[in-house]
Design a protein around this motif. Structure first.
Motif, mmCIF file in Angstrom:
data_model
loop_
_atom_site.group_PDB
_atom_site.id
_atom_site.type_symbol
_atom_site.label_atom_id
_atom_site.label_comp_id
_atom_site.label_asym_id
_atom_site.label_seq_id
_atom_site.Cartn_x
_atom_site.Cartn_y
_atom_site.Cartn_z
ATOM 1 N N GLY A 154 0.793 -1.217 0.000
ATOM 2 C CA GLY A 154 0.000 0.000 0.000
ATOM 3 C C GLY A 154 0.829 1.272 0.000
ATOM 4 O O GLY A 154 0.295 2.363 0.129
ATOM 5 N N THR A 155 2.134 1.158 -0.135
ATOM 6 C CA THR A 155 3.006 2.331 -0.177
ATOM 7 C C THR A 155 3.628 2.454 -1.557
ATOM 8 O O THR A 155 3.504 1.558 -2.388
ATOM 9 C CB THR A 155 4.138 2.238 0.867
ATOM 10 N N ILE A 156 4.336 3.554 -1.798
ATOM 11 C CA ILE A 156 5.021 3.718 -3.086
ATOM 12 C C ILE A 156 6.179 2.750 -3.232
ATOM 13 O O ILE A 156 6.732 2.587 -4.308
ATOM 14 C CB ILE A 156 5.510 5.174 -3.298
ATOM 15 N N LEU A 157 6.538 2.064 -2.168
ATOM 16 C CA LEU A 157 7.650 1.123 -2.187
ATOM 17 C C LEU A 157 7.196 -0.311 -2.413
ATOM 18 O O LEU A 157 8.017 -1.216 -2.520
ATOM 19 C CB LEU A 157 8.415 1.204 -0.860
ATOM 20 N N ALA A 158 5.909 -0.540 -2.499
ATOM 21 C CA ALA A 158 5.366 -1.889 -2.628
ATOM 22 C C ALA A 158 5.797 -2.545 -3.932
ATOM 23 O O ALA A 158 5.899 -1.898 -4.968
ATOM 24 C CB ALA A 158 3.847 -1.845 -2.553
ATOM 25 N N GLY A 159 6.064 -3.835 -3.856
ATOM 26 C CA GLY A 159 6.375 -4.620 -5.044
ATOM 27 C C GLY A 159 7.802 -4.536 -5.524
ATOM 28 O O GLY A 159 8.111 -4.954 -6.636
ATOM 29 N N HIS A 160 8.689 -4.036 -4.727
ATOM 30 C CA HIS A 160 10.086 -3.914 -5.127
ATOM 31 C C HIS A 160 10.962 -4.757 -4.212
ATOM 32 O O HIS A 160 10.625 -4.996 -3.061
ATOM 33 C CB HIS A 160 10.522 -2.449 -5.104
ATOM 34 N N ASP A 165 25.635 0.377 -3.283
ATOM 35 C CA ASP A 165 26.067 -0.859 -3.940
ATOM 36 C C ASP A 165 24.923 -1.484 -4.739
ATOM 37 O O ASP A 165 24.581 -2.655 -4.592
ATOM 38 C CB ASP A 165 26.618 -1.851 -2.913
ATOM 39 N N LEU A 166 24.305 -0.636 -5.583
ATOM 40 C CA LEU A 166 23.192 -1.058 -6.422
ATOM 41 C C LEU A 166 23.579 -1.000 -7.886
ATOM 42 O O LEU A 166 24.481 -0.261 -8.278
ATOM 43 C CB LEU A 166 21.986 -0.128 -6.229
ATOM 44 N N ASN A 167 22.866 -1.742 -8.693
ATOM 45 C CA ASN A 167 22.964 -1.619 -10.137
ATOM 46 C C ASN A 167 22.435 -0.232 -10.499
ATOM 47 O O ASN A 167 21.465 0.243 -9.910
ATOM 48 C CB ASN A 167 22.096 -2.717 -10.768
ATOM 49 N N LYS A 168 23.058 0.445 -11.471
ATOM 50 C CA LYS A 168 22.628 1.808 -11.812
ATOM 51 C C LYS A 168 21.180 1.848 -12.294
ATOM 52 O O LYS A 168 20.471 2.822 -12.059
ATOM 53 C CB LYS A 168 23.562 2.455 -12.828
ATOM 54 N N ASP A 169 20.712 0.779 -12.937
ATOM 55 C CA ASP A 169 19.318 0.734 -13.382
ATOM 56 C C ASP A 169 18.361 0.640 -12.196
ATOM 57 O O ASP A 169 17.289 1.242 -12.202
ATOM 58 C CB ASP A 169 19.088 -0.434 -14.339
ATOM 59 N N ASP A 170 18.752 -0.123 -11.166
ATOM 60 C CA ASP A 170 17.930 -0.213 -9.957
ATOM 61 C C ASP A 170 17.864 1.140 -9.251
ATOM 62 O O ASP A 170 16.806 1.562 -8.805
ATOM 63 C CB ASP A 170 18.477 -1.266 -8.988
ATOM 64 N N ALA A 171 19.000 1.807 -9.163
ATOM 65 C CA ALA A 171 19.037 3.128 -8.523
ATOM 66 C C ALA A 171 18.182 4.124 -9.307
ATOM 67 O O ALA A 171 17.453 4.928 -8.716
ATOM 68 C CB ALA A 171 20.467 3.628 -8.404
ATOM 69 N N GLN A 172 18.241 4.061 -10.619
ATOM 70 C CA GLN A 172 17.428 4.948 -11.463
ATOM 71 C C GLN A 172 15.941 4.693 -11.233
ATOM 72 O O GLN A 172 15.158 5.623 -11.066
ATOM 73 C CB GLN A 172 17.772 4.735 -12.936
ATOM 74 N N GLN A 173 15.559 3.425 -11.197
ATOM 75 C CA GLN A 173 14.165 3.065 -10.980
ATOM 76 C C GLN A 173 13.696 3.525 -9.601
ATOM 77 O O GLN A 173 12.593 4.048 -9.454
ATOM 78 C CB GLN A 173 14.003 1.546 -11.145
ATOM 79 N N MET A 174 14.538 3.352 -8.588
ATOM 80 C CA MET A 174 14.172 3.744 -7.231
ATOM 81 C C MET A 174 13.991 5.257 -7.117
ATOM 82 O O MET A 174 13.006 5.720 -6.528
ATOM 83 C CB MET A 174 15.234 3.268 -6.236
ATOM 84 N N THR A 175 14.919 6.028 -7.681
ATOM 85 C CA THR A 175 14.810 7.484 -7.586
ATOM 86 C C THR A 175 13.577 7.993 -8.337
ATOM 87 O O THR A 175 12.883 8.890 -7.854
ATOM 88 C CB THR A 175 16.083 8.196 -8.085
ATOM 89 N N CYS A 176 13.294 7.404 -9.495
ATOM 90 C CA CYS A 176 12.086 7.798 -10.242
ATOM 91 C C CYS A 176 10.833 7.463 -9.451
ATOM 92 O O CYS A 176 9.906 8.278 -9.371
ATOM 93 C CB CYS A 176 12.046 7.103 -11.597
ATOM 94 N N LEU A 185 10.517 7.119 -6.209
ATOM 95 C CA LEU A 185 10.414 8.018 -5.063
ATOM 96 C C LEU A 185 9.936 9.405 -5.478
ATOM 97 O O LEU A 185 9.068 9.988 -4.832
ATOM 98 C CB LEU A 185 11.752 8.106 -4.329
ATOM 99 N N ARG A 186 10.480 9.935 -6.564
ATOM 100 C CA ARG A 186 10.053 11.260 -7.032
ATOM 101 C C ARG A 186 8.573 11.268 -7.400
ATOM 102 O O ARG A 186 7.841 12.189 -7.043
ATOM 103 C CB ARG A 186 10.893 11.696 -8.225
ATOM 104 N N MET A 187 8.134 10.244 -8.132
ATOM 105 C CA MET A 187 6.725 10.172 -8.533
ATOM 106 C C MET A 187 5.825 10.030 -7.318
ATOM 107 O O MET A 187 4.779 10.668 -7.240
ATOM 108 C CB MET A 187 6.502 8.998 -9.491
ATOM 109 N N GLY A 188 6.224 9.226 -6.355
ATOM 110 C CA GLY A 188 5.427 9.026 -5.157
ATOM 111 C C GLY A 188 5.345 10.265 -4.305
ATOM 112 O O GLY A 188 4.303 10.564 -3.718
#
Length: 88
Positions: free
Chosen positions: A24-30, A58-69, A71-74
């Protein structure tokens, strides 16, 4: 029937859906733990680039990109409406 609560990852028998502490949060499903999300948000506040965040966490750059996007959208989506008060 006895119910037991498990905080981390629980299977609901009735509807067979899965939920955890991020449901139920913007972090769900990750797949990243909550601590990683919080650190990512903190590093975003320090204006680090996505590349720098990926290195620090210590993340893959694609994972970091997805996470920041995500978070910004949420943050924008959940931003409360500003109510201006009129001064007398």
């Amino acid at each position: 029937m006895r119910l037991s609560l498990i905080v981390s990852d629980t299977s609901v028998r009735r509807c067979l859906s899965r939920f955890d502490d991020l449901s139920g949060t913007i972090l769900a499903g990750h797949h990243q733990p909550l601590q990683t999300w919080i650190l990512c948000l903190y590093l975003m506040g320090l204006n680090l680039s996505t590349h720098q965040i990926a290195q620090e966490l210590d993340l893959n750059k694609d994972d970091a990109q997805q996470m920041t996007c995500q978070l910004r959208m949420g943050i924008v989506e959940k931003k409360p409406e500003v109510i201006r008060l009129l001064a007398n």
